[in-house]
Enzyme design. Structure first.
Site, PDB file in Angstrom:
ATOM      1  N   GLY A  54       0.798  -1.225   0.000  1.00 60.50           N
ATOM      2  CA  GLY A  54       0.000   0.000   0.000  1.00 60.50           C
ATOM      3  C   GLY A  54       0.827   1.269   0.000  1.00 60.50           C
ATOM      4  CB  CYS A  55       4.188   2.134   0.836  1.00 60.72           C
ATOM      5  SG  CYS A  55       3.683   2.061   2.566  1.00 60.72           S
ATOM      6  CB  VAL A  56       3.885   5.358  -3.831  1.00 60.86           C
ATOM      7  CG1 VAL A  56       4.580   5.664  -5.141  1.00 60.86           C
ATOM      8  CG2 VAL A  56       2.392   5.593  -3.960  1.00 60.86           C
TER       9      VAL A  56
END
Length: 147
Positions: A54-56
């Site tokens: 869920g983290c870029v």
């Protein structure tokens, strides 16, 4: 995690320092500086199990659990390939690491994130990544409580 040495200010110090910085670019540089204060993340901890979805940016969080004084205490170490995100990791570690699992589950890091003005000055992707890191730390604490 013994080799991981971090120079981490307390959360109270971070909040105080934020209050002294009036301009957003000063605060932004401070967040990056906090990230530089994290110790070297061990290569052995750079594995898929420690990646935060869920983290870029790429973000790793490793958790250790121990019993202290009848409580389950979690210690976190982390890293990111992005400077600003590494600073956000440092803020979360100052907030939640070395705390009883019950406190971590009850904590509201997103409220502090917003109180520091980070939400309004970071991209939605960074804010979502922050929430993903919080969710991961909280899930680790909840899992530790059930063991």
């Amino acid at each position: 995690m013994d080799q991981f040495v971090a120079i981490a200010p307390s959360m109270a110090d971070i909040i105080e320092n934020f209050s002294l910085l009036e301009e957003w670019d000063e605060r932004y540089r401070y967040v990056i500086e906090l990230g530089r204060g994290l110790g070297t993340f061990p290569d052995s901890a750079r594995k898929d199990a420690n990646k935060v979805p869920g983290c870029v940016s790429q973000v790793w969080l490793a958790t250790s659990v121990e019993r202290r004084g009848g409580q389950t205490v979690l210690t976190f170490i982390g890293d990111s390939d992005a400077h600003i995100v590494r600073g956000l990791v440092a803020i979360l570690i100052a907030m939640l690491s070395d705390r009883p699992a019950s406190e971590i589950v009850a904590a509201d890091p997103v409220a502090i994130f917003e109180a520091l003005g980070l939400r309004e000055h970071l991209t939605p992707q960074r804010s979502n990544g922050f929430r993903s890191m919080v969710a991961r730390m909280r899930a680790d604490a909840e899992a530790a409580l059930t063991q």
